[in-house]
Design an enzyme around this catalytic site. Structure first.
Site, short mmCIF file in Angstrom:
data_model
loop_
_atom_site.label_atom_id
_atom_site.label_comp_id
_atom_site.label_asym_id
_atom_site.label_seq_id
_atom_site.Cartn_x
_atom_site.Cartn_y
_atom_site.Cartn_z
N CYS A 136 -110.78 4.60 7.31
CA CYS A 136 -110.77 4.01 5.98
C CYS A 136 -111.65 4.85 5.07
O CYS A 136 -112.35 5.76 5.52
CB CYS A 136 -111.35 2.60 6.03
SG CYS A 136 -110.46 1.47 7.11
N ASP A 138 -103.73 21.76 13.94
CA ASP A 138 -105.11 21.31 14.21
C ASP A 138 -105.25 20.56 15.54
O ASP A 138 -106.32 20.56 16.13
CB ASP A 138 -105.65 20.47 13.05
CG ASP A 138 -104.70 19.40 12.62
OD1 ASP A 138 -104.43 18.49 13.41
OD2 ASP A 138 -104.18 19.48 11.48
N CYS A 196 -110.10 7.24 21.22
CA CYS A 196 -111.28 7.14 20.36
C CYS A 196 -111.59 5.67 20.14
O CYS A 196 -110.69 4.89 19.86
CB CYS A 196 -111.01 7.81 19.01
SG CYS A 196 -112.37 7.57 17.85
N SER A 214 -102.92 19.80 6.86
CA SER A 214 -104.26 19.71 7.45
C SER A 214 -104.68 20.96 8.21
O SER A 214 -105.86 21.22 8.37
CB SER A 214 -104.34 18.49 8.36
OG SER A 214 -103.27 18.50 9.28
N TYR A 268 -109.70 17.67 11.18
CA TYR A 268 -108.49 17.10 10.59
C TYR A 268 -108.72 16.06 9.48
O TYR A 268 -108.10 16.14 8.43
CB TYR A 268 -107.65 16.50 11.71
CG TYR A 268 -106.59 15.52 11.28
CD1 TYR A 268 -105.50 15.95 10.53
CD2 TYR A 268 -106.67 14.17 11.61
CE1 TYR A 268 -104.53 15.05 10.13
CE2 TYR A 268 -105.70 13.27 11.21
CZ TYR A 268 -104.63 13.70 10.47
OH TYR A 268 -103.68 12.82 10.07
N CYS A 280 -113.14 12.43 22.55
CA CYS A 280 -111.70 12.45 22.78
C CYS A 280 -111.27 13.73 23.50
O CYS A 280 -110.16 13.81 24.03
CB CYS A 280 -110.92 12.25 21.49
SG CYS A 280 -111.48 13.27 20.14
N ASN A 323 -116.01 1.34 6.72
CA ASN A 323 -115.26 2.42 7.36
C ASN A 323 -115.82 2.61 8.76
O ASN A 323 -117.03 2.77 8.91
CB ASN A 323 -115.40 3.72 6.55
CG ASN A 323 -114.80 4.90 7.28
OD1 ASN A 323 -113.84 4.75 8.05
ND2 ASN A 323 -115.34 6.08 7.05
N GLY A 324 -114.95 2.61 9.76
CA GLY A 324 -115.41 2.80 11.13
C GLY A 324 -114.83 1.74 12.04
O GLY A 324 -113.93 0.99 11.64
N CYS A 380 -118.60 12.71 14.10
CA CYS A 380 -117.24 12.91 14.63
C CYS A 380 -116.77 14.33 14.30
O CYS A 380 -116.53 14.66 13.14
CB CYS A 380 -116.29 11.89 14.01
SG CYS A 380 -114.56 12.25 14.40
N GLY A 386 -106.69 6.26 4.11
CA GLY A 386 -106.03 4.99 4.38
C GLY A 386 -105.00 4.66 3.32
O GLY A 386 -105.31 4.77 2.13
S1 SF4 Z 1 -113.82 10.27 20.06
FE1 SF4 Z 1 -112.96 12.00 18.88
S2 SF4 Z 1 -112.09 11.12 17.01
FE2 SF4 Z 1 -113.45 9.56 17.95
S3 SF4 Z 1 -115.45 9.83 16.96
FE3 SF4 Z 1 -115.50 11.07 18.82
S4 SF4 Z 1 -114.76 13.11 18.15
FE4 SF4 Z 1 -114.22 11.65 16.55
#
Ligand code: SF4
Length: 463
Positions: free
Chosen positions: A9, A353, A389, A290, A249, A443, A109-110, A243, A35
């Site tokens: 978001c 990406d 994630c 992207s 991306y 991830c 956001n989150g 992140c 979003g």
């Molecule tokens: S798991 Fe991947 S997408 Fe999620 S916060 Fe960590 S780096 Fe970002």
């Protein structure tokens, strides 16, 4: 990113501003990429807070509501893609409630990772919820603290949360800004004449004519009222865990992300990819939009000319799909087209990406070959995405992530390309400012910095 994966978001707040909430809605245009499911604003005028929200884009919000009938000196706004809670108007933000401190609106956001347990406990205690969002659980947590002031209640409640959050609260006369202790998602503070502005990305400041002051710090709570602004630390965590995908991306290249130019870092990532995964090719192209910046970095480092070979249609939206044809292929052809002549007789290096499911990229590779390319080489400016994630990115379940079951060599075969190369985790986090210790890369490497629910439908499968 060519696969259908959504961002989280975007949030925005202006205190002591003019022409509110119209200015907030303007700023939300710059955050629309974060979003597209719903948009909303809340305005404070010293006596109360009022909200307007709509499903769809910011342009729908403006068209469907007469924002000029609201006026005030502080406002917050939100664009949403649902990571928790379904896509309905009840779940759209801002959420406005009334508690013992009066009106309280929230934009978030989150993704919070411990609110399922909190919600269960609250429901057993008789709490009633109007939405299925984690943000509403936080409002209940604030309302039920025994704190003497709202500021103290927010501090106590936020310190209990796990997961990622960048939040702006608005009361009739005060704005509170909070960011989780790991600093997963970006959030920055700006100044516009006598107004304070807070936004998920600094590209919103450029649109509004505000100047960037600094990032909201991980674990920081900023209070802004008529007396100015005050800052305090409500929590600290063992390390920062920004992140890394924001650089790969999510974020716009014209934003400052985690205090650094996203464009510069994304080009650096592309250059690192060229060092790790060189190729003999005649041209480098990107999968727009992207991966374009990383592709430029790859082309600069490899000294292979960058060409525009694929065009993206930005106006596709919801479409009629002919069920008698391959639905996925139709979707790809609706979204992308090759520029005839660019690929003919060429060895083409395509920079993308990330790969999530891989189905879209397979069609793109085929389209490039049909356009006359003699070889198709894919280079990915991130490592294989093999884990879900929990901190605000809506990846598919583990089973749908192609890299969770196939090796890069097998994925290359499935894509039917001449070669496939991924950037390493070390190469990616090493290209970002501060180095690996400051980033979440879960991830890719399954090293989750914060609590993830063990009863999740997509639990992490590490090791
Ligand atoms: S798991 Fe991947 S997408 Fe999620 S916060 Fe960590 S780096 Fe970002």
């Amino acid at each position: 990113m060519s696969d259908e994966v959504r961002e989280e978001c975007g949030v925005l707040g202006i205190f002591n501003g003019e022409r509110l909430p119209r200015q907030v809605a303007m700023g939300l245009y710059a955050l629309q990429h974060r979003g597209q499911e719903s948009a909303g604003v809340a305005v404070a005028n010293g006596e109360r807070v009022r909200v307007r929200k709509s499903m769809g884009l910011v342009s729908h919000l403006i068209r469907e509501n007469n924002l000029d009938e609201l006026s005030g000196f502080a406002a917050i706004g939100h664009v949403r893609y649902s990571t928790t809670g379904s896509s309905t108007l009840a779940n759209a933000q801002p959420i406005l409630v009334s508690c013992r401190w009066g009106h309280l609106a929230i934009v978030h956001n989150g993704n919070l990772t411990n609110t399922d347990e909190m919600r269960y406990e609250m429901e057993q205690d008789g709490h009633i919820f109007l939405s299925t969002t984690d943000s509403e659980v936080l409002l209940h947590e604030i309302a039920r603290t025994k704190a003497a002031s709202l500021g103290e209640a927010i501090r106590i409640a936020c310190a209990k949360l796990t997961g990622s959050f960048c939040i702006i609260f608005l009361t009739k006369d005060t704005m509170y800004v909070a960011r989780d202790g790991f600093g997963f998602r970006p959030m920055c503070l700006g100044k516009m004449n006598n107004s304070w502005v807070v936004a998920s990305e600094s590209c919103a400041f450029d649109l509004l004519g505000a100047s960037y002051v600094r990032d909201v710090k991980p674990g920081e709570l900023i209070t802004i009222d008529k007396d100015g602004w005050r800052t305090e630390q409500f929590t600290s965590k063992p390390r920062k865990a920004h992140c890394i995908f924001e650089y790969v991306y999510f974020s716009r290249p014209d934003s400052l992300i985690f205090e650094h130019s996203c464009d510069k870092i994304r080009r650096r990532i592309g250059r690192q990819l060229a060092k790790e995964c060189p190729v003999s090719a005649d041209i480098v192209i990107s999968v727009p939009d992207s991966s374009t910046t990383a592709a430029l970095g790859y082309a600069q480092e490899s000294k292979i000319p960058f060409e525009i070979g694929l065009l993206r249609n930005h106006y596709v939206g919801r479409t009629f799909i002919d069920p008698s044809q391959d639905v996925r292929e139709q979707k790809v052809r609706l979204k992308f087209n090759v520029i005839q002549g660019v690929m003919k007789g060429k060895r083409v290096c395509v920079v993308e990406d990330s790969i999530v499911r891989g189905t879209t990229l397979r069609y793109i590779a085929r389209m490039i070959r049909e356009a006359g390319a003699t070889e198709v080489h894919i280079r990915i400016s991130s490592p294989p995405v093999a884990h879900p994630c929990f901190f605000g990115m809506d990846f598919p379940t583990t089973g749908e992530l192609i890299a969770s079951t196939l090796t890069p060599a097998e994925i290359g075969k499935m894509l039917n390309v001449d070669s496939l190369g991924y950037l390493s985790v070390e190469g990616l986090t090493g290209a970002a400012p501060g180095g690996p210790k400051d980033y979440c890369a879960a991830c890719f490497d399954c090293n989750y910095p914060d609590y993830v629910p063990s009863n999740s439908t997509t639990p992490p499968h590490c090791g």
